[in-house]
Design a protein around this motif. Structure first.
Motif, mmCIF file in Angstrom:
data_model
loop_
_atom_site.group_PDB
_atom_site.id
_atom_site.type_symbol
_atom_site.label_atom_id
_atom_site.label_comp_id
_atom_site.label_asym_id
_atom_site.label_seq_id
_atom_site.Cartn_x
_atom_site.Cartn_y
_atom_site.Cartn_z
ATOM 1 N N GLY A 10 0.856 -1.279 -0.012
ATOM 2 C CA GLY A 10 0.076 -0.175 0.127
ATOM 3 C C GLY A 10 0.778 1.280 -0.087
ATOM 4 N N ALA A 11 1.903 1.143 0.717
ATOM 5 C CA ALA A 11 2.890 2.429 1.015
ATOM 6 C C ALA A 11 3.364 2.714 -0.502
ATOM 7 C CB ALA A 11 3.811 2.387 2.041
ATOM 8 N N ALA A 12 3.958 1.573 -1.155
ATOM 9 C CA ALA A 12 4.542 1.663 -2.444
ATOM 10 C C ALA A 12 3.553 2.290 -3.503
ATOM 11 C CB ALA A 12 5.184 0.290 -2.987
ATOM 12 N N LEU A 13 2.483 1.981 -3.429
ATOM 13 C CA LEU A 13 1.584 2.417 -4.409
ATOM 14 C C LEU A 13 1.324 4.230 -4.407
ATOM 15 C CD1 LEU A 13 -1.347 -0.437 -4.348
ATOM 16 C CD2 LEU A 13 0.108 0.440 -6.561
ATOM 17 N N SER A 14 1.292 4.502 -2.890
ATOM 18 C CA SER A 14 1.125 5.801 -2.600
ATOM 19 C C SER A 14 2.444 6.459 -3.185
ATOM 20 C CB SER A 14 0.867 5.894 -1.162
ATOM 21 O OG SER A 14 1.178 7.320 -0.869
ATOM 22 N N ALA A 15 3.669 5.987 -2.715
ATOM 23 C CA ALA A 15 4.766 6.634 -3.008
ATOM 24 C C ALA A 15 4.913 6.712 -4.709
ATOM 25 C CB ALA A 15 6.106 5.764 -2.770
ATOM 26 N N ALA A 16 4.483 5.675 -5.402
ATOM 27 C CA ALA A 16 4.555 5.862 -6.801
ATOM 28 C C ALA A 16 3.601 6.782 -7.651
ATOM 29 C CB ALA A 16 4.265 4.477 -7.430
ATOM 30 N N GLY A 17 2.933 7.648 -6.739
ATOM 31 C CA GLY A 17 2.198 8.874 -7.271
ATOM 32 C C GLY A 17 0.802 9.128 -7.019
ATOM 33 N N LEU A 18 0.061 7.960 -6.035
ATOM 34 C CA LEU A 18 -1.104 8.148 -6.001
ATOM 35 C C LEU A 18 -1.252 8.941 -4.409
ATOM 36 C CD1 LEU A 18 -2.275 4.068 -6.281
ATOM 37 C CD2 LEU A 18 -2.762 6.264 -7.799
ATOM 38 N N ARG A 19 -0.276 9.105 -3.797
ATOM 39 C CA ARG A 19 -0.467 10.056 -2.528
ATOM 40 C C ARG A 19 -0.965 11.666 -2.978
ATOM 41 N NH1 ARG A 19 5.732 10.859 -0.639
ATOM 42 N NH2 ARG A 19 6.661 11.847 -2.611
ATOM 43 N N ARG A 20 -0.761 11.783 -4.523
ATOM 44 C CA ARG A 20 -1.348 13.137 -4.979
ATOM 45 C C ARG A 20 -2.860 13.231 -4.991
ATOM 46 N NH1 ARG A 20 1.966 13.449 -10.332
ATOM 47 N NH2 ARG A 20 1.368 11.679 -10.515
ATOM 48 N N ALA A 21 -3.469 11.882 -4.825
ATOM 49 C CA ALA A 21 -4.942 12.190 -5.259
ATOM 50 C C ALA A 21 -5.655 12.856 -4.146
ATOM 51 C CB ALA A 21 -5.313 10.761 -5.074
ATOM 52 N N THR A 22 -5.263 12.702 -2.820
ATOM 53 C CA THR A 22 -6.035 13.286 -1.862
ATOM 54 C C THR A 22 -5.251 13.224 -0.375
ATOM 55 O OG1 THR A 22 -8.194 13.089 -0.359
ATOM 56 C CG2 THR A 22 -7.354 11.126 -1.322
ATOM 57 N N PRO A 23 -5.426 14.045 0.531
ATOM 58 C CA PRO A 23 -5.005 13.955 1.773
ATOM 59 C C PRO A 23 -5.444 12.491 2.434
ATOM 60 C CG PRO A 23 -5.791 16.046 1.629
ATOM 61 C CD PRO A 23 -6.250 15.324 0.502
ATOM 62 N N LEU A 24 -4.657 12.032 3.259
ATOM 63 C CA LEU A 24 -4.871 10.626 3.783
ATOM 64 C C LEU A 24 -4.877 9.554 2.966
ATOM 65 C CD1 LEU A 24 -7.739 11.322 6.360
ATOM 66 C CD2 LEU A 24 -5.229 10.985 6.892
ATOM 67 N N ALA A 25 -4.082 9.835 1.899
ATOM 68 C CA ALA A 25 -4.114 8.779 0.774
ATOM 69 C C ALA A 25 -3.212 7.513 1.137
ATOM 70 C CB ALA A 25 -3.339 9.318 -0.781
ATOM 71 N N THR A 26 -2.097 7.856 1.629
ATOM 72 C CA THR A 26 -1.106 6.718 2.062
ATOM 73 C C THR A 26 -1.676 6.016 3.201
ATOM 74 O OG1 THR A 26 0.698 8.217 1.667
ATOM 75 C CG2 THR A 26 1.298 6.372 3.118
ATOM 76 N N ALA A 27 -2.274 6.525 4.197
ATOM 77 C CA ALA A 27 -2.959 5.917 5.317
ATOM 78 C C ALA A 27 -4.069 4.945 4.856
ATOM 79 C CB ALA A 27 -3.460 7.106 6.057
ATOM 80 N N THR A 28 -4.561 5.639 3.971
ATOM 81 C CA THR A 28 -5.811 4.672 3.189
ATOM 82 C C THR A 28 -5.596 3.226 2.535
ATOM 83 O OG1 THR A 28 -7.413 6.603 2.955
ATOM 84 C CG2 THR A 28 -7.812 4.670 1.807
ATOM 85 N N LEU A 29 -4.342 3.400 1.800
ATOM 86 C CA LEU A 29 -3.734 2.636 1.194
ATOM 87 C C LEU A 29 -3.235 1.559 1.739
ATOM 88 C CD1 LEU A 29 -2.170 4.330 -1.878
ATOM 89 C CD2 LEU A 29 -3.768 2.256 -2.135
ATOM 90 N N VAL A 30 -2.618 1.922 3.018
ATOM 91 C CA VAL A 30 -1.873 0.783 3.837
ATOM 92 C C VAL A 30 -2.926 0.240 4.706
ATOM 93 C CG1 VAL A 30 -0.438 0.848 5.855
ATOM 94 C CG2 VAL A 30 0.270 2.169 4.200
ATOM 95 N N VAL A 31 -3.977 0.859 5.337
ATOM 96 C CA VAL A 31 -5.216 0.492 6.224
ATOM 97 C C VAL A 31 -5.686 -0.698 5.131
ATOM 98 C CG1 VAL A 31 -6.963 0.787 7.222
ATOM 99 C CG2 VAL A 31 -5.413 2.132 7.668
ATOM 100 N N ALA A 32 -6.304 -0.272 3.791
ATOM 101 C CA ALA A 32 -6.806 -1.184 3.139
ATOM 102 C C ALA A 32 -6.242 -2.268 2.728
ATOM 103 C CB ALA A 32 -7.277 -0.232 1.984
ATOM 104 N N ALA A 33 -4.915 -2.207 2.636
ATOM 105 C CA ALA A 33 -3.852 -3.337 2.125
ATOM 106 C C ALA A 33 -4.015 -4.359 3.097
ATOM 107 C CB ALA A 33 -2.731 -2.863 1.971
ATOM 108 N N ASN A 34 -4.298 -4.152 4.469
ATOM 109 C CA ASN A 34 -4.365 -4.988 5.698
ATOM 110 C C ASN A 34 -5.697 -5.189 6.127
ATOM 111 O OD1 ASN A 34 -1.551 -5.590 6.778
ATOM 112 N ND2 ASN A 34 -1.540 -3.137 6.314
#
Length: 387
Positions: A10-34
């Motif tokens: 989840g964190a790598a997907l965020s770092a690859a550009g998806l964190r630009r989508a919205t605030p809390l993007a990284t947290a959302t991807l990491v929580v959802a991935a688990n």
């Protein structure tokens, strides 16, 4: 896979550009991935054998894939409204639709990764409780840690606290690599080289604050500004390529093993498995199932021949009244729900029987975590003598 791998995905997907989508993007991807591993809470309420029968089922199937993104998105939006923006009223609010789409993507990465190992996953639950096995990655894969970690690390801000956290994580992973007896020396050398490569990529990337989505100065040169994002995407791409290569390798190895077993007169072959081993992507442990026995061996792409069926054979004992009575007990019944290659051993005792049920995937684990099997005592009337 382990939860560190899921989190790094989840964190790598965020770092690859998806964190630009919205605030809390990284947290959302990491929580959802688990999120699908919410079924692990069953360990707090029931025994380990019930957990084996329950896990990687309902929360990993299509209904969960449809529902969990909404649950994760709801939690994240509630956190944004009632915690994050109360702490900082000037903070940009998280946007609902991007949060939902990111939650969907994060959730979908989970069964994709869990399918890769020999443990199994019920991808169609609750419509079908059939187990699916990818047999491509060991359940803890340090090379995925390295690649997904690199993708995330190079895009992180250069704060001292963040660097300290990554150093602790690298030290813990390295300690595992250097203390686990099953890790080959060549893998340890490759691990050190890989860590050096991550540090080099970090230095080459420059400060992530120069990336376009985090830019604080319009004067930053465009090639340098995009460097962290580019390196992060390359690392993520290498991780995906590694996974696909391991899937292809398993399929090719299975064909070679099938041909080698037939050439040795082993058959008819009902099923076979090439189980990945820790830290060595070129080797696997082999189980070949015939109607009467399990044949064990090993596979290595650097051997000649690459397949070695070493003659270790475990007979498949036909089911009888004793085995059926043992299999009907709650712990054994739960274990057999999960078991892929069940082995039954019956010992006759003065006052009855002892039935030991194990699985050919994990022949040397004892009863650690329930994976190693279950032992059932029966009296002469085939009644269980203990819970």
């Amino acid at each position: 896979m382990d939860n560190l791998t899921h989190s790094l995905a989840g964190a790598a997907l965020s770092a690859a550009g998806l964190r630009r989508a919205t605030p809390l993007a990284t947290a959302t991807l990491v929580v959802a991935a688990n999120a699908p591993d919410v079924d692990a809470f069953v360990y707090f309420f029931r025994d380990e054998y019930y957990a084996l029968a329950f896990r990687r089922g309902y929360t990993h199937g299509p209904l969960a894939m449809a529902m969990l993104p909404f649950v994760v998105a709801g939690v994240m939006l509630a956190w944004d409204r009632f915690v994050r923006r109360r702490r900082d009223p000037r903070a940009e609010p998280a946007r609902a639709m991007p949060i939902l789409l990111l939650a969907l993507l994060g959730v979908l990465t989970h069964p994709a990764l869990d399918w890769m190992n020999t443990y199994g996953i019920r991808l169609l639950a609750p419509f079908s409780m059939k187990w699916f096995y990818g047999d491509s990655l060991f359940i803890i894969d340090p090379w995925l840690w390295l690649l997904l970690g690199a993708s995330t690390f190079v895009a992180r801000e250069r704060g001292a606290r963040g660097i300290a956290g990554w150093l602790v994580l690298a030290a813990a992973a390295s300690a595992l690599m250097f203390t686990a007896p099953m890790v080959p020396d060549a893998a340890r050398v490759a691990w050190v080289i890989g860590l050096a490569g991550v540090v080099l990529a970090y230095r080459v990337a420059g400060a992530p604050s120069e990336a376009p989505e985090l830019a604080t100065s319009a004067a930053a040169p465009e090639p340098a500004a995009r460097r962290p994002l580019t390196i992060s995407r390359w690392a993520l791409g290498l991780a995906v390529g590694y996974i696909l290569a391991m899937v292809a390798s398993d399929a090719a190895a299975a064909r070679r093993i099938h041909d080698a077993a037939q050439a040795q007169g082993i058959g008819p072959i009902e099923s076979l498995m090439v189980a990945p081993v820790p830290a060595n992507p070129f080797r696997g442990d082999v189980v070949v199932q015939t109607p009467s026995a399990y044949h064990f061996g090993a596979f290595d792409w650097f051997w000649s021949p690459s397949v070695r069926l070493d003659g270790d054979v475990v007979p498949r004992v036909p089911r009888d009244a004793v085995i059926d009575a043992a299999a009907a007990t709650p712990r054994a019944r739960d274990y057999l729900v999960w078991s892929r290659f069940p082995i039954f051993r019956v010992d006759t005792l003065p006052d009855g029987y002892r039935v030991r049920i194990t699985d050919a995937r994990y022949p040397d684990m004892g009863e650690a975590g329930g994976l190693g099997g279950v032992s059932v005592r029966l009296n002469s009337a085939l009644e269980p003598m203990e819970r």
